[in-house]
Write a protein that holds these residues in place. Structure first.
Motif, PDB file in Angstrom:
ATOM      1  N   SER A  72       0.835  -1.200   0.000  1.00  0.00           N
ATOM      2  CA  SER A  72       0.000   0.000   0.000  1.00  0.00           C
ATOM      3  C   SER A  72       0.870   1.250   0.000  1.00  0.00           C
ATOM      4  O   SER A  72       1.909   1.293   0.656  1.00  0.00           O
ATOM      5  CB  SER A  72      -0.921   0.026   1.229  1.00  0.00           C
ATOM      6  OG  SER A  72      -1.791  -1.090   1.208  1.00  0.00           O
ATOM      7  N   VAL A  73       0.430   2.255  -0.725  1.00  0.00           N
ATOM      8  CA  VAL A  73       1.149   3.521  -0.815  1.00  0.00           C
ATOM      9  C   VAL A  73       0.268   4.628  -0.242  1.00  0.00           C
ATOM     10  O   VAL A  73      -0.875   4.801  -0.679  1.00  0.00           O
ATOM     11  CB  VAL A  73       1.516   3.851  -2.279  1.00  0.00           C
ATOM     12  CG1 VAL A  73       2.276   5.170  -2.355  1.00  0.00           C
ATOM     13  CG2 VAL A  73       2.337   2.718  -2.887  1.00  0.00           C
ATOM     14  N   TYR A  74       0.820   5.376   0.713  1.00  0.00           N
ATOM     15  CA  TYR A  74       0.081   6.454   1.384  1.00  0.00           C
ATOM     16  C   TYR A  74       0.637   7.815   0.981  1.00  0.00           C
ATOM     17  O   TYR A  74       1.790   7.935   0.563  1.00  0.00           O
ATOM     18  CB  TYR A  74       0.179   6.290   2.903  1.00  0.00           C
ATOM     19  CG  TYR A  74      -0.627   5.134   3.442  1.00  0.00           C
ATOM     20  CD1 TYR A  74      -1.864   5.336   4.041  1.00  0.00           C
ATOM     21  CD2 TYR A  74      -0.154   3.823   3.340  1.00  0.00           C
ATOM     22  CE1 TYR A  74      -2.608   4.268   4.525  1.00  0.00           C
ATOM     23  CE2 TYR A  74      -0.897   2.757   3.820  1.00  0.00           C
ATOM     24  CZ  TYR A  74      -2.126   2.989   4.410  1.00  0.00           C
ATOM     25  OH  TYR A  74      -2.869   1.928   4.891  1.00  0.00           O
ATOM     26  N   SER A  75      -0.166   8.834   1.115  1.00  0.00           N
ATOM     27  CA  SER A  75       0.271  10.194   0.776  1.00  0.00           C
ATOM     28  C   SER A  75       1.244  10.709   1.840  1.00  0.00           C
ATOM     29  O   SER A  75       1.287  10.217   2.970  1.00  0.00           O
ATOM     30  CB  SER A  75      -0.939  11.127   0.675  1.00  0.00           C
ATOM     31  OG  SER A  75      -1.598  11.226   1.936  1.00  0.00           O
ATOM     32  N   ASP A  76       2.014  11.744   1.468  1.00  0.00           N
ATOM     33  CA  ASP A  76       3.075  12.230   2.349  1.00  0.00           C
ATOM     34  C   ASP A  76       2.564  13.081   3.513  1.00  0.00           C
ATOM     35  O   ASP A  76       3.361  13.537   4.341  1.00  0.00           O
ATOM     36  CB  ASP A  76       4.125  13.007   1.556  1.00  0.00           C
ATOM     37  CG  ASP A  76       3.545  14.222   0.840  1.00  0.00           C
ATOM     38  OD1 ASP A  76       2.323  14.459   0.962  1.00  0.00           O
ATOM     39  OD2 ASP A  76       4.311  14.923   0.149  1.00  0.00           O
ATOM     40  N   ASN A  85      -6.949   5.859   4.607  1.00  0.00           N
ATOM     41  CA  ASN A  85      -6.866   4.933   3.484  1.00  0.00           C
ATOM     42  C   ASN A  85      -5.631   5.211   2.634  1.00  0.00           C
ATOM     43  O   ASN A  85      -5.240   6.362   2.449  1.00  0.00           O
ATOM     44  CB  ASN A  85      -8.110   5.049   2.608  1.00  0.00           C
ATOM     45  CG  ASN A  85      -9.359   4.572   3.320  1.00  0.00           C
ATOM     46  OD1 ASN A  85      -9.292   3.696   4.178  1.00  0.00           O
ATOM     47  ND2 ASN A  85     -10.493   5.163   2.971  1.00  0.00           N
ATOM     48  N   PRO A  86      -5.019   4.171   2.072  1.00  0.00           N
ATOM     49  CA  PRO A  86      -3.892   4.386   1.158  1.00  0.00           C
ATOM     50  C   PRO A  86      -4.367   4.987  -0.159  1.00  0.00           C
ATOM     51  O   PRO A  86      -5.533   4.847  -0.531  1.00  0.00           O
ATOM     52  CB  PRO A  86      -3.335   2.975   0.962  1.00  0.00           C
ATOM     53  CG  PRO A  86      -4.492   2.071   1.230  1.00  0.00           C
ATOM     54  CD  PRO A  86      -5.323   2.744   2.275  1.00  0.00           C
ATOM     55  N   ASP A  87      -3.461   5.670  -0.842  1.00  0.00           N
ATOM     56  CA  ASP A  87      -3.783   6.236  -2.147  1.00  0.00           C
ATOM     57  C   ASP A  87      -3.979   5.134  -3.184  1.00  0.00           C
ATOM     58  O   ASP A  87      -4.826   5.245  -4.070  1.00  0.00           O
ATOM     59  CB  ASP A  87      -2.673   7.181  -2.603  1.00  0.00           C
ATOM     60  CG  ASP A  87      -2.682   8.477  -1.822  1.00  0.00           C
ATOM     61  OD1 ASP A  87      -3.641   8.701  -1.049  1.00  0.00           O
ATOM     62  OD2 ASP A  87      -1.719   9.255  -1.956  1.00  0.00           O
ATOM     63  N   THR A  88      -3.165   4.111  -3.084  1.00  0.00           N
ATOM     64  CA  THR A  88      -3.270   2.995  -4.017  1.00  0.00           C
ATOM     65  C   THR A  88      -2.648   1.756  -3.394  1.00  0.00           C
ATOM     66  O   THR A  88      -1.901   1.852  -2.416  1.00  0.00           O
ATOM     67  CB  THR A  88      -2.581   3.317  -5.362  1.00  0.00           C
ATOM     68  OG1 THR A  88      -2.884   2.297  -6.317  1.00  0.00           O
ATOM     69  CG2 THR A  88      -1.081   3.402  -5.197  1.00  0.00           C
ATOM     70  N   THR A  89      -2.983   0.612  -3.937  1.00  0.00           N
ATOM     71  CA  THR A  89      -2.428  -0.649  -3.456  1.00  0.00           C
ATOM     72  C   THR A  89      -2.063  -1.520  -4.662  1.00  0.00           C
ATOM     73  O   THR A  89      -2.559  -1.304  -5.768  1.00  0.00           O
ATOM     74  CB  THR A  89      -3.438  -1.441  -2.596  1.00  0.00           C
ATOM     75  OG1 THR A  89      -4.581  -1.759  -3.393  1.00  0.00           O
ATOM     76  CG2 THR A  89      -3.882  -0.632  -1.387  1.00  0.00           C
TER      77      THR A  89
END
Length: 276
Positions: A72-76, A85-89
């Motif tokens: 999962s990728v989260y915003s800074d 919630n993550p930005d994308t997975t």
């Protein structure tokens, strides 16, 4: 303890041409290859190797186990993964362990790196928190050089090569399982990815050059024998069995730049690695 993650997708294209036409007739797309590489420090928690292989044991006992990978990728503007919630997975299913290495240095942390291979990688927008997000701020117990707890035994087992008073500065254990695909008619997805035996397991031992390399190269005789290698580090045991043979000895360093001279001894066996 994860330090880095890399995800590479390769779309395997096979060109088809036809007589009478210079232009490409069709670029046929085969099954894509997805490769995930993860590096982490050893911190007393379960190794990525044992998680991906499905437990502890020998290569042959665990070779067919697979794992799913979620990333999962989260915003800074988030303090940590799991805040909102993550930005994308990305979800990669049915991944096989392809290679692994374990590094035990004197300068830095004990670490492991694994590579998993498969044929599925799906990116998308997440609808909930990452299942792997920490519940609270985590502080691990990172392992370092003092956490290699059986160096006297290692040196004793290798004394015929490195010397009984060797000062070891670095050790690395590596294994590459290969993984070849088996395809069957009526199905595009590979039926299986098998380990390509024999599997070479290597161990490199670097020592300070405080004396002779101890190993002569005499053309009229056998020069090296089998050695037992078992490393206890960070709460884990890396057992390479009793059939390890010295393959190369390299003297290096000691130049005008001021670095210390070192001697590296590279051992190998086949099919023998038990991580527990």
């Amino acid at each position: 303890g994860v330090q880095s993650v890399g995800i590479t997708t390769t779309f395997n294209l096979e060109q088809v041409f036809q007589l009478g036409q210079l232009s490409l007739y069709q670029d046929v797309e085969e099954v894509p290859d997805v490769e995930v590489t993860v590096e982490r420090v050893m911190d007393g928690q379960a190794l990525l190797y044992t998680r991906a292989m499905g437990g502890t044991g020998t290569i042959s006992a665990l070779q067919n186990n697979r794992a799913d990978v979620y990333f999962s990728v989260y915003s800074d503007d988030k303090e940590r993964a799991g805040d909102g919630n993550p930005d994308t997975t990305v979800f990669c299913s049915g991944m096989y362990l392809s290679s692994a290495s374990f590094t035990f240095p004197t300068d830095g942390n004990l670490s492991e790196s694994i590579t998993l291979v498969g044929n599925h990688g799906e990116w998308g927008t997440a609808t909930g928190n990452s299942s792997g997000a920490p519940d609270s701020d985590m502080a691990g117990s990172v392992k370092r050089r003092q956490d290699v707890t059986n160096m006297s035994t290692v040196i004793s087992n290798l004394a015929s090569d490195i010397g009984a008073t060797a000062k070891v500065t670095n050790m690395t254990v590596s294994v590459d399982l290969g993984r070849e695909q088996i395809n069957i008619l009526g199905q595009k997805l590979p039926y299986h990815r098998y380990v390509t035996y024999p599997v070479e397991v290597t161990c490199e031992v670097e020592c300070l050059a405080i004396g002779a390399a101890n190993v002569d190269a005499m053309p009229e005789q056998d020069n090296v024998g089998t050695r037992t290698i078992s490393i206890a580090a960070g709460g884990h045991t890396f057992n390479l069995g009793a059939a390890n043979k010295l393959q190369t000895v390299t003297w290096g360093g000691g130049s005008t730049g001021g670095e210390n001279a070192t001697i590296s001894y590279s051992y190998r066996n086949f099919n023998d690695l038990t991580v527990s």
